[in-house]
Design a protein around this motif. Structure first.
Motif, mmCIF file in Angstrom:
data_model
loop_
_atom_site.group_PDB
_atom_site.id
_atom_site.type_symbol
_atom_site.label_atom_id
_atom_site.label_comp_id
_atom_site.label_asym_id
_atom_site.label_seq_id
_atom_site.Cartn_x
_atom_site.Cartn_y
_atom_site.Cartn_z
ATOM 1 N N TYR A 67 32.751 15.303 22.176
ATOM 2 C CA TYR A 67 31.676 14.307 22.013
ATOM 3 C C TYR A 67 30.380 15.072 22.197
ATOM 4 C CZ TYR A 67 32.213 14.645 27.070
ATOM 5 O OH TYR A 67 32.322 15.135 28.344
ATOM 6 N N ILE A 121 26.310 15.967 27.033
ATOM 7 C CA ILE A 121 25.247 15.260 27.759
ATOM 8 C C ILE A 121 24.730 16.220 28.828
ATOM 9 C CG2 ILE A 121 24.808 13.320 29.343
ATOM 10 C CD1 ILE A 121 27.320 11.972 27.808
ATOM 11 N N HIS A 161 24.145 8.567 28.402
ATOM 12 C CA HIS A 161 24.542 9.469 27.314
ATOM 13 C C HIS A 161 23.337 10.284 26.852
ATOM 14 C CE1 HIS A 161 28.447 7.181 26.035
ATOM 15 N NE2 HIS A 161 28.581 7.863 27.164
ATOM 16 N N ASP A 165 27.761 16.346 31.303
ATOM 17 C CA ASP A 165 28.983 15.652 30.885
ATOM 18 C C ASP A 165 29.346 16.254 29.534
ATOM 19 O OD1 ASP A 165 30.880 13.910 29.855
ATOM 20 O OD2 ASP A 165 29.826 12.083 30.473
ATOM 21 N N ASP A 192 37.163 15.544 28.942
ATOM 22 C CA ASP A 192 35.912 14.827 29.212
ATOM 23 C C ASP A 192 35.584 15.050 30.682
ATOM 24 O OD1 ASP A 192 33.825 13.088 29.447
ATOM 25 O OD2 ASP A 192 34.913 11.306 28.810
ATOM 26 N N HIS A 210 38.036 5.718 31.249
ATOM 27 C CA HIS A 210 38.664 5.271 30.001
ATOM 28 C C HIS A 210 39.901 6.109 29.752
ATOM 29 C CE1 HIS A 210 36.706 8.906 28.415
ATOM 30 N NE2 HIS A 210 35.668 8.524 29.148
ATOM 31 N N HIS A 217 37.142 8.088 23.908
ATOM 32 C CA HIS A 217 37.488 6.754 24.432
ATOM 33 C C HIS A 217 38.740 6.352 23.664
ATOM 34 C CE1 HIS A 217 33.086 5.943 25.862
ATOM 35 N NE2 HIS A 217 33.667 6.938 26.491
ATOM 36 N N GLU A 237 35.539 8.543 36.644
ATOM 37 C CA GLU A 237 34.163 9.032 36.586
ATOM 38 C C GLU A 237 33.131 8.080 37.195
ATOM 39 O OE1 GLU A 237 32.417 8.980 32.601
ATOM 40 O OE2 GLU A 237 34.365 8.451 31.771
ATOM 41 N N GLU A 271 33.399 13.560 37.020
ATOM 42 C CA GLU A 271 34.453 13.049 36.130
ATOM 43 C C GLU A 271 35.562 14.067 35.940
ATOM 44 O OE1 GLU A 271 33.066 12.448 32.104
ATOM 45 O OE2 GLU A 271 34.751 11.127 31.650
HETATM 46 N N1 GLY Z 1 31.768 11.452 28.243
HETATM 47 C C1 GLY Z 1 31.172 10.360 27.604
HETATM 48 C C2 GLY Z 1 31.821 9.064 27.904
HETATM 49 O O1 GLY Z 1 32.823 8.989 28.550
HETATM 50 O O2 GLY Z 1 31.326 8.038 27.423
#
Ligand code: GLY
Ligand code: MN
Length: 460
Positions: free
Chosen positions: A219, A222, A233, A250, A261, A344, A351, A386, A426
């Motif tokens: 992703y 961040i 984000h 992140d 993640d 998640h 996700h 997280e 996280e």
């Molecule tokens: N690492 C970004 C999220 O979990 O939304």
């Protein structure tokens, strides 16, 4: 390998029990970047990737209960071969997927024509319904497809259920993704320093991922320094890290479509100072106790509620919130500082196939609406844990929220902390038969370990 994908397709067909009609599972089309001849980074739809084992753009996995599975694969044109490279030979795709019938997408129209009037369930990437021509279907409407959305929803839910439980091969890829993430985060932990931009830190971290075998990030990374850490984000900018601030990173590596993640938050200096230290310790305790609570049968929502309670309790003890923690959580007041879910599911998507267990509906409560999984944990699931604490001006300066929570927060204290940013920690947690395995456990997070790395990196 192809056996694995064939077994998934057999299981999906068994769960689907489709008697009449066809199922289409598109991978997705490249999304052009305006003003260039290029496309955005392509990510195959997880349902297509999961069932076929392929991750190429412009492909459709098709199922007809009478004849089984067909993969319609995009064959590169001469122009595409000149500018972007060739597509994989169809025979190679047949060998890798275990699907005997691999045909060029140019044959999809005729295949659908032969099934005119039958229900069509489109799962995977729904762009086929908006841009059928991208899949070589010039006259979709003329085929009179009877798009059955209810059927598609049921079939997609069945695939999601399957995807939640990771097999050995998937876990091996997720371990590789976690190892690549470790390499990147270690680089960040060592290299961050005052004067470096968020973007420069991002580059070092992602270089660590790629050197360690990852082909892309899972992703958009961040990286938020100082107040930017409060934007959940936050996309890294040219802002320079400043001594005395925290930086929240992140970022996760992806390997063969499987995500990791990971979030770490650390001081720009060598040590956590003052309130940063107290808040970090609180988030770490909450995160570690949530991980300790991971076990088969445990409701993920309960872990979220416990974490919320623990965060509220800690914030009361630090004099930032006021009142009884249970009441504060009941009123969603903790969400002023922790406005997202505990985490998640993770897998072929960052996700991943989470959502609610069948029969449950998502909550729109302030403290629950971003809880991305509401289901009991089971062996083979991988979830992120997280928790975080943030000082988010958008929430904390809202007159409406300040009025609702007038008595729940020490507002004059908070007003002085609006530039603090945020702290999130996280990890990726695999639910085992008896408890949990933290896939990202090798990425340091204790105060001592982080401070040792920071001091080493800064040459102190
Ligand atoms: N690492 C970004 C999220 O979990 O939304
Ligand atoms: Mn996450």
């Amino acid at each position: 390998m192809p056996g694995r994908f064939a077994a998934r397709r057999r299981e999906a067909a068994h769960r689907w029990e489709v008697q009449r009609g066809v199922v289409l599972v598109p991978s997705g089309l490249p999304v052009p970047i305006a003003g260039t001849d290029q496309a955005h980074d392509f990510h195959a739809h997880p349902e297509h990737h999961y069932l076929s084992g392929m991750a190429s753009p412009g492909a459709v996995l098709a199922y007809d209960p009478r004849e089984g599975w067909t993969l319609f694969a995009h064959v590169a044109t001469e122009e595409e071969r000149v500018w972007s490279g060739d597509s994989r030979p169809l025979e190679q795709q047949a060998a890798e997927t275990g699907i005997e019938r691999v045909l060029p997408t140019g044959r999809l129209s005729a295949w659908l024509e032969a099934r005119r009037g039958e229900p069509v369930a489109v799962i995977g990437n729904h762009d086929l319904l908006q841009r059928p021509e991208g899949y070589g279907i010039e006259r979709w409407a003329a085929l009179e497809p009877d798009a059955d959305e209810a059927l598609a929803e049921r079939l997609s839910a069945a695939v999601s259920e399957m995807r939640r439980t990771k097999d050995r091969g998937e876990l091996a890829l997720m371990r590789r993704a976690a190892a690549a993430s470790r390499a990147g985060h270690m680089a960040g932990l060592r290299l961050a320093r005052a004067g470096m931009t968020e973007r420069a830190l991002q580059v070092e971290i992602e270089a660590g991922f790629f050197r360690a075998g990852s082909a892309r990030t899972a992703y958009g990374s961040i990286v938020g320094s100082g107040p930017n850490g409060a934007v959940l984000h936050f996309a890294p900018t040219s802002r320079e890290l400043i001594g005395g601030e925290l930086v929240l990173v992140d970022a996760g590596a992806e390997v063969d479509g499987y995500a990791s993640d990971v979030t770490r938050t650390y001081p720009v200096d060598a040590r956590f100072a003052g309130l940063h230290r107290d808040l970090y310790q609180l988030v770490l305790e909450v995160q570690e106790s949530a991980i300790a609570g991971v076990s088969p049968g445990v409701e993920y929502r309960d872990l979220h509620m416990k974490a919320s309670h623990q965060l509220a309790d800690g914030l009361v003890q630090l004099g930032i919130m006021r009142g009884n923690p249970a009441d504060l959580v009941e009123r969603d007041a903790h969400a002023l500082f922790f406005p997202h879910g505990l985490g998640h599911m993770l897998g072929l998507a960052t996700h991943d196939a989470g959502g609610c267990l069948a029969g449950r509906t998502p909550s729109d409560r302030f403290g629950l609406k971003y809880l991305r999984a509401d289901l009991p944990l089971a062996p083979g699931y991988v979830v992120t844990i997280e928790p975080g604490i943030y000082f988010i001006p958008a929430l904390l300066t809202s007159p409406e929220r300040r009025s609702i929570y007038a008595d729940a927060v020490t507002w004059e204290r908070v007003d002085a902390l609006l530039a603090l940013g945020g702290i999130r920690i996280e990890d990726d947690v695999h639910v085992t038969e008896t408890g949990a395995e933290v896939l990202t456990s090798e990425i340091p997070k204790s105060l001592d370990a982080i401070e040792a790395l920071r001091a080493e990196g800064l040459g102190r």
